[in-house]
Design a protein around this motif. Structure first.
Motif, mmCIF file in Angstrom:
data_model
loop_
_atom_site.group_PDB
_atom_site.id
_atom_site.type_symbol
_atom_site.label_atom_id
_atom_site.label_comp_id
_atom_site.label_asym_id
_atom_site.label_seq_id
_atom_site.Cartn_x
_atom_site.Cartn_y
_atom_site.Cartn_z
ATOM 1 N N GLU A 93 -8.377 17.106 -17.818
ATOM 2 C CA GLU A 93 -8.658 15.887 -18.593
ATOM 3 C C GLU A 93 -9.994 15.998 -19.322
ATOM 4 O O GLU A 93 -10.109 15.599 -20.484
ATOM 5 C CB GLU A 93 -8.656 14.672 -17.675
ATOM 6 N N ALA A 94 -11.005 16.535 -18.646
ATOM 7 C CA ALA A 94 -12.320 16.678 -19.277
ATOM 8 C C ALA A 94 -12.252 17.626 -20.467
ATOM 9 O O ALA A 94 -12.829 17.357 -21.525
ATOM 10 C CB ALA A 94 -13.346 17.172 -18.260
ATOM 11 N N VAL A 95 -11.529 18.738 -20.302
ATOM 12 C CA VAL A 95 -11.381 19.689 -21.410
ATOM 13 C C VAL A 95 -10.625 19.031 -22.562
ATOM 14 O O VAL A 95 -11.013 19.145 -23.725
ATOM 15 C CB VAL A 95 -10.670 20.982 -20.939
ATOM 16 N N ASP A 100 -10.618 16.745 -27.904
ATOM 17 C CA ASP A 100 -10.296 15.575 -28.713
ATOM 18 C C ASP A 100 -11.542 15.046 -29.421
ATOM 19 O O ASP A 100 -11.516 14.747 -30.610
ATOM 20 C CB ASP A 100 -9.671 14.486 -27.833
ATOM 21 N N ALA A 101 -12.640 14.944 -28.687
ATOM 22 C CA ALA A 101 -13.883 14.436 -29.284
ATOM 23 C C ALA A 101 -14.394 15.373 -30.372
ATOM 24 O O ALA A 101 -14.907 14.927 -31.397
ATOM 25 C CB ALA A 101 -14.944 14.259 -28.200
ATOM 26 N N MET A 102 -14.232 16.683 -30.158
ATOM 27 C CA MET A 102 -14.717 17.651 -31.142
ATOM 28 C C MET A 102 -13.863 17.653 -32.408
ATOM 29 O O MET A 102 -14.333 18.042 -33.466
ATOM 30 C CB MET A 102 -14.758 19.038 -30.522
#
Length: 151
Positions: A93-95, A100-102
């Protein structure tokens, strides 16, 4: 693994160990030649004098093959530790969130605001007040630059 430890904590520790300190050892010639390798590419070579009878070419070939084997094994161990680390859903999930944010567009810059209060009025003296305020800011800036020059 200790029963009260979070599996992610143990996987993180295992991954860090596999990437930084774990050594893989391979040997040849009945243990007379030994190579220790780390996943980061660091190797150390140990040669018993009895092996020197192989000559330069034979020893070079043996060392090259052993070093490649040790490095492959160390990197395979690190890849396994990484796969185990990534298997935790929190890591996945963190990856995913990071990717997604990038991929989002960069937001426009937030405009800065003047920290000094400014009141709009129809008073003709306001232009003079703004000018005096500007000159005061310019003096403060000049003083700051003089004090900090050469630091």
């Amino acid at each position: 693994m200790t029963g009260n430890l979070d599996p992610l904590t143990q996987r993180t520790t295992n991954l860090a160990h596999a990437l930084t300190t774990a050594r893989t050892t391979v040997t040849a010639a009945n243990g007379l030649v030994r190579i220790d390798a780390c996943a980061d590419g660091e190797i150390s070579i140990h040669i018993d004098n009895k092996v020197l009878v192989l000559g330069g070419d034979g020893l070079s070939k043996l060392l090259t093959e052993l070093a490649a084997h040790a490095l492959r094994e160390a990197r395979s161990n690190a890849a396994n530790a990484l796969a185990e680390f990534r298997s935790d859903r929190r890591v996945a999930e963190a990856v995913a969130n990071t990717v997604d944010a990038m991929s989002r567009p960069i937001p426009p810059p937030v405009p800065t605001t003047n920290t000094r209060p400014h009141h709009a009025t129809s008073d003709p003296g306001d232009d003079l007040a703004r000018r005096l305020e500007y000159e005061e800011l310019a003096r403060e800036n000049d003083e700051f630059l003089r004090r900090n020059r050469g630091r």
